[in-house]
Structures are given as C-alpha cells and as structure tokens.
Design an enzyme around this catalytic site. Structure first.
Site, PDB file in Angstrom:
ATOM      1  N   SER A  24       0.819  -1.221   0.000  1.00 41.69           N
ATOM      2  CA  SER A  24       0.000   0.000   0.000  1.00 41.69           C
ATOM      3  C   SER A  24       0.848   1.266   0.000  1.00 41.69           C
ATOM      4  O   SER A  24       0.320   2.364   0.069  1.00 41.69           O
ATOM      5  CB  SER A  24      -0.924   0.001   1.224  1.00 41.69           C
ATOM      6  OG  SER A  24      -0.170  -0.157   2.410  1.00 41.69           O
ATOM      7  N   ASN A 111      -1.970  -2.789  13.309  1.00 43.74           N
ATOM      8  CA  ASN A 111      -3.422  -2.617  13.290  1.00 43.74           C
ATOM      9  C   ASN A 111      -3.879  -1.401  14.108  1.00 43.74           C
ATOM     10  O   ASN A 111      -4.735  -0.642  13.677  1.00 43.74           O
ATOM     11  CB  ASN A 111      -4.124  -3.888  13.783  1.00 43.74           C
ATOM     12  CG  ASN A 111      -3.844  -5.072  12.881  1.00 43.74           C
ATOM     13  OD1 ASN A 111      -3.239  -4.905  11.817  1.00 43.74           O
ATOM     14  ND2 ASN A 111      -4.257  -6.255  13.282  1.00 43.74           N
ATOM     15  N   THR A 156     -40.016  26.094  -8.957  1.00 41.29           N
ATOM     16  CA  THR A 156     -40.247  24.698  -8.585  1.00 41.29           C
ATOM     17  C   THR A 156     -40.449  23.972  -9.908  1.00 41.29           C
ATOM     18  O   THR A 156     -40.978  24.559 -10.866  1.00 41.29           O
ATOM     19  CB  THR A 156     -41.501  24.511  -7.701  1.00 41.29           C
ATOM     20  OG1 THR A 156     -42.650  24.895  -8.456  1.00 41.29           O
ATOM     21  CG2 THR A 156     -41.437  25.351  -6.437  1.00 41.29           C
ATOM     22  N   HIS A 157     -39.995  22.740  -9.971  1.00 41.76           N
ATOM     23  CA  HIS A 157     -40.048  21.969 -11.226  1.00 41.76           C
ATOM     24  C   HIS A 157     -39.331  22.698 -12.363  1.00 41.76           C
ATOM     25  O   HIS A 157     -39.645  22.492 -13.525  1.00 41.76           O
ATOM     26  CB  HIS A 157     -41.494  21.681 -11.653  1.00 41.76           C
ATOM     27  CG  HIS A 157     -42.362  21.190 -10.544  1.00 41.76           C
ATOM     28  ND1 HIS A 157     -42.498  19.858 -10.224  1.00 41.76           N
ATOM     29  CD2 HIS A 157     -43.110  21.864  -9.640  1.00 41.76           C
ATOM     30  CE1 HIS A 157     -43.323  19.731  -9.193  1.00 41.76           C
ATOM     31  NE2 HIS A 157     -43.699  20.931  -8.806  1.00 41.76           N
ATOM     32  N   SER A 278     -13.804  26.751 -26.747  1.00 39.94           N
ATOM     33  CA  SER A 278     -13.907  25.546 -27.567  1.00 39.94           C
ATOM     34  C   SER A 278     -12.788  25.559 -28.590  1.00 39.94           C
ATOM     35  O   SER A 278     -12.384  26.622 -29.074  1.00 39.94           O
ATOM     36  CB  SER A 278     -15.258  25.546 -28.272  1.00 39.94           C
ATOM     37  OG  SER A 278     -15.190  24.764 -29.455  1.00 39.94           O
ATOM     38  N   ASN A 286     -17.512  28.401 -22.044  1.00 44.35           N
ATOM     39  CA  ASN A 286     -18.210  27.315 -21.349  1.00 44.35           C
ATOM     40  C   ASN A 286     -17.968  27.329 -19.842  1.00 44.35           C
ATOM     41  O   ASN A 286     -16.872  27.671 -19.395  1.00 44.35           O
ATOM     42  CB  ASN A 286     -17.749  25.962 -21.911  1.00 44.35           C
ATOM     43  CG  ASN A 286     -18.132  25.795 -23.371  1.00 44.35           C
ATOM     44  OD1 ASN A 286     -19.179  26.280 -23.804  1.00 44.35           O
ATOM     45  ND2 ASN A 286     -17.279  25.135 -24.135  1.00 44.35           N
ATOM     46  N   GLU A 291     -19.280  22.457 -14.406  1.00 45.44           N
ATOM     47  CA  GLU A 291     -19.606  21.114 -14.901  1.00 45.44           C
ATOM     48  C   GLU A 291     -18.700  20.059 -14.265  1.00 45.44           C
ATOM     49  O   GLU A 291     -19.142  18.972 -13.897  1.00 45.44           O
ATOM     50  CB  GLU A 291     -19.463  21.063 -16.421  1.00 45.44           C
ATOM     51  CG  GLU A 291     -20.505  21.904 -17.143  1.00 45.44           C
ATOM     52  CD  GLU A 291     -20.160  22.050 -18.619  1.00 45.44           C
ATOM     53  OE1 GLU A 291     -20.407  21.113 -19.372  1.00 45.44           O
ATOM     54  OE2 GLU A 291     -19.636  23.102 -18.999  1.00 45.44           O
ATOM     55  N   LYS A 326      -8.120   3.664   2.546  1.00 40.83           N
ATOM     56  CA  LYS A 326      -7.323   4.875   2.352  1.00 40.83           C
ATOM     57  C   LYS A 326      -7.522   5.553   1.004  1.00 40.83           C
ATOM     58  O   LYS A 326      -7.656   6.770   0.935  1.00 40.83           O
ATOM     59  CB  LYS A 326      -5.843   4.552   2.600  1.00 40.83           C
ATOM     60  CG  LYS A 326      -5.548   4.579   4.105  1.00 40.83           C
ATOM     61  CD  LYS A 326      -4.189   4.082   4.464  1.00 40.83           C
ATOM     62  CE  LYS A 326      -4.124   2.587   4.621  1.00 40.83           C
ATOM     63  NZ  LYS A 326      -5.156   1.957   5.445  1.00 40.83           N
TER      64      LYS A 326
HETATM   65  N1  ARG Z   1      -1.262  -1.301   5.421  1.00 40.53           N
HETATM   66  C1  ARG Z   1      -2.178  -1.858   6.374  1.00 40.53           C
HETATM   67  C2  ARG Z   1      -3.534  -1.160   6.239  1.00 40.53           C
HETATM   68  O1  ARG Z   1      -3.581  -0.155   5.681  1.00 40.53           O
HETATM   69  C3  ARG Z   1      -1.665  -1.656   7.761  1.00 40.53           C
HETATM   70  C4  ARG Z   1      -2.164  -2.654   8.741  1.00 40.53           C
HETATM   71  C5  ARG Z   1      -1.625  -3.986   8.396  1.00 40.53           C
HETATM   72  N2  ARG Z   1      -1.883  -4.951   9.372  1.00 40.53           N
HETATM   73  C6  ARG Z   1      -1.768  -6.246   9.102  1.00 40.53           C
HETATM   74  N3  ARG Z   1      -2.006  -7.053  10.038  1.00 40.53           N
HETATM   75  N4  ARG Z   1      -1.463  -6.656   7.909  1.00 40.53           N
HETATM   76  O2  ARG Z   1      -4.526  -1.658   6.682  1.00 40.53           O
END
Ligand code: ARG
Length: 459
Positions: A24, A111, A156-157, A278, A286, A291, A326
C-alpha cells in the site's frame, strides 16, 4: 532483498506479483507525518513508563525527526518491499539508529498504528475542509449582502414559481454549506479517540500509558474496546459521507450556474478566469468548472459506496480488506478540497446580470400566489381565490399580458373584490417585501439570516 519484518516463520519469499498487489506504500506514504508523530508519542510513553530506556527513547525520537525532515526534503524513497508506510519508516529508523529502532514497535501492532494514523489524518482533513467551507460561506454572505433587493424568479419543477431575491437564493446555499460544516465537525468528533494500546486486537501485556499518548497527540478520549478500535472505520465513513453531501451541494449549485450562464437564462456571466473556450467554435465560453464540480460528485459517492461495501462482510477484528479505506478517503478528501475553492473563486468573480433576473421574475406570473393571497385577505376563501386567479392567468396567457398589466376593470370582471390597492400588493417588490416571516425573501429577513450565519461562523 532484505528479509520481511514479519519473515521469521516464512521459508520462501512472497511472489513478486503478490507482493506488489499487497503493498500500500504507493498511496499510504502520504500518512508519513501522522505516522511519525504517532511513533514519537508512543516512544516517549514507552520511555516514561520504563518499558524502553530513556536513551533508546531519545535515539528513536531523534531518528524519527531526521526521517521526517528527509522525507519533507524529498530525500527518502519508499520501498515496495516494506509494504506500507509503517514498515517503511520502521525500516528506515532501524537502518539509521540500529537496535533502538527495533524496540519502537513494543506493545504496538500495525493494526492499532494504522487506526491511529487514519484518525489523525481525518482530524486534520476535517480542519482543512472546514476552513474551505467557511471561505465559501463568506463569499455567499457577501454576494447576498450586495443583492438583498435583486429580484429574481424562484422555481419549482424548474418552472417560474414566485419572486425572490438573489440574496435569498444564495443564502439557501450558505445554509446547506453550514450544515456541511456541522457534518465535518461531527466526523472530527468521531475520529477523536486514540486507539494505540489496542495492539493487534486484544490490547497488550505491556503497561502502556494510553492517556499520555492521547494527550501528547491531542486526542480527547481513548477507544474503549481494543477489538472495535482496530476493526472500526466508521469515522472514515462519517468523513466520506460529509464529503459526499458537500459534493452534492456543490453539484446542485454548479447545475444552477450552468443553467444561469446560458443565453436563455442569462443570470450570470462567469469571469474569463473561470471559463474555457472551444477548440472549434470561436464564440464559445463554457462553464467547465461548474460542470467538472458537478461531475466529480459521482466519484465521491463512489468512494462512500466502495468503503461501505468493503466493510460490510468483515468479521472482527482487523482484515486486510480495510487497507482499501485509504484510497477512498484520500480521493474524497482531495476531490472536495479541489472543488470548494474553485466554487468560491468562480462565485466571487462572477458578474450577476441583475436586470435579466428581474425581467425574468416579471414573466411567468410569479405574482399569482400574491394575487390569490390578496383576495383571501379581502375575505374570499383561499381555495376560491386560487380558482379566480387561475382563470386570470389563463386570460393573461391568451391576451399575452402580465397580471399587473391588466386594468382594474379586467380584474374586476373576474372578481369584484379586486380594488385599486391590488396593484401595490402584486408588484414584484411588494411580493418580496411582504414575505416578511423569518426565513423568507424580505430583505430584512435575509439580513437577519446573514447575521445569524456570521455569528455561527465565529464559533
Ligand atoms: N497497510 C495496512 C492497512 O492499511 C496496515 C495494517 C496492516 N496490518 C496487518 N495485520 N497486515 O490496513
């Protein structure tokens, strides 16, 4: 390649494809600052509690500070092999300070570490979104103060309904965005619980001082259940939900801007600075910004749905699915943070075509309700008055006239209760002035709303 930090029980390497899939670091590297802050507080507490030596504590803090400085100076390259930001920083630390670095993770798991990082990131994000929302509300209040008497049709509408003012219309949006302020404040409250000490899921055997870590990091409470603490992403959902509602509000306003900037409406002329042309049609100007804001709403909804769905089948406690929180969080945050100041700038630089608004309010019988109210005030039951004015509108449509362009004789042919004073009651100005209950378009009522809004924003 160096060994995985968790590699003790493994006989062979992770498959390269699997390792890339699992990593990650490409997106969670942006948590580096909160991760380092959290680790510093953890180390300080470990030192104070005598779980690690003071010397180790000092070495860890100095090492982390050096890493932070180097990351900010662009001198650090993260490594996919170390999976995520947590292990990248721990690896760097150990490379730099040796043994002491290996003691940092005492009494902690990734964790609870990632739960902490996400909560810290969220609290910062709520603060920055709040500031952007306040600037937008300020701009809306300013436009409203300048346009307390700018009459326009309300719909309205998408059919002309009653006369209002640009101030009344804009303050409707100010109120919507103020609710967003409250929603982000709520999300911040939900994030404001410190999870370290939860360990992997069943807390820790080390006598950690959780209160100390919480106060070091500015949290006002501790998460009270370690399993929940590592499995919970509700505060992320709260934040993305607040982003989704805010994006929806921005999108509704964008839609009006797109509509109002058409030749057919002509209520607003966007500044060149917030419009685009354009490549083929030389005449075009525009409203692309509006938009695009409208369009980006979809992805924020997607972020919310993605995380809700990722979480729905998860047993307690941590599961790797949660790593998916994330990108949704960052995308919702980035999208709303990009849209808000563009909307503010676009509104602040726009040219309001007041004459066209007022002209439009004079068409489409926007004062029909007022004509019916007039008869009701003279004693006619409102339902009958509605019928009379309905006939009046039909007559006007056939003769191509506005209600207030009819003669008294015309009016009296439909009801003898019409008298000379009717014209004062159904002029556009009167229609707006007489809607004087709090919440209505009467300029004094709107002024009161603006004052209340400003008071709310001071808090
Ligand atoms: N990169 C992991 C996450 O975003 C961190 C936690 C990982 N924990 C594990 N037991 N693999 O969740």
């Amino acid at each position: 390649m160096s060994k995985k930090m968790w590699g003790g029980r493994f006989a062979t390497e992770t498959d390269a494809l699997a390792a890339g899939f699992h990593s990650s670091i490409s997106f969670d590297s942006r948590l580096y600052r909160v991760d380092i802050m959290g680790s510093m507080a953890h180390a300080k507490m470990l030192g104070a509690a005598g779980i690690i030596s003071e010397a180790d504590n000092r070495a860890i803090i100095a090492g982390l500070q050096g890493i932070l400085d180097d990351i900010e100076a662009g001198k650090v390259e993260f490594n996919e092999h170390d999976e995520d930001i947590h292990m990248n920083i721990e690896r760097l630390l150990t490379e730099r300070i040796g043994e002491a670095g290996k003691r940092l993770h005492t009494g902690r798991s990734r964790n609870d570490q990632v739960a902490l990082d996400v909560r810290m990131f969220l609290k910062d994000s709520c603060n920055s979104t709040d500031a952007l929302l306040r600037e937008l509300i300020d701009a809306l209040c300013e436009i409203s103060e300048d346009n307390l008497n700018t009459i326009m049709p309300a719909y309205t509408h998408l059919q002309k309904a009653q006369p209002t003012t640009l101030a009344h219309h804009m303050m409707a949006y100010a109120q919507m965005f103020y609710r967003d302020v409250l929603r982000f404040a709520n999300a911040k409250l939900a994030a404001d619980m410190m999870p370290l000490g939860s360990g992997a899921l069943c807390a820790t055997t080390f006598p950690l001082n959780r209160d100390m870590v919480a106060s070091e990091l500015g949290f006002s409470a501790l998460t009270p259940n370690s399993m929940d603490a590592v499995a919970d992403r509700d505060c992320v959902l709260d934040y993305i939900y607040a982003c989704a509602v805010c994006a929806m509000h921005l999108s509704r306003l964008s839609e009006e801007i797109v509509l109002w900037s058409t030749g057919e409406f002509g209520f607003i002329r966007l500044s060149d600075a917030y419009s685009t042309g354009s490549s083929i049609m030389p005449q075009k100007k525009n409203p692309d910004m509006a938009e695009l804001i409208r369009g980006k709403t979809g992805r924020v909804y997607g972020d919310l749905m993605a995380l809700l769905t990722a979480l729905k089948g998860l047993p307690l406690a941590y599961n790797k699915d949660m790593q998916e929180d994330k990108e949704a969080l960052f995308d919702a945050h980035d999208t709303v943070s990009a849209c808000l100041p563009v909307m503010t700038g676009m509104l602040k630089t726009a040219d309001w075509r007041k004459d066209n608004m007022t002209k439009a309010a004079g068409l489409g019988f926007t004062n029909a309700t007022d004509a019916a109210d007039y008869l009701a005030k003279k004693g006619m039951p409102f339902r009958d008055a509605h019928e009379v004015v309905g006939k009046l509108v039909l007559y006007c449509e056939q003769s191509g006239k506005a209600i207030d362009a009819l003669t008294l004789e015309d009016l009296q042919s439909l009801s003898p209760m019409f008298e000379e004073d009717v014209f004062d009651s159904i002029s556009l100005e009167a229609c707006v002035q007489r809607r004087a209950v709090f919440g209505g378009p009467n300029p004094k009522s709107v002024q009161k709303h603006i004052a209340i809004m400003k008071e709310c924003l001071r808090k």
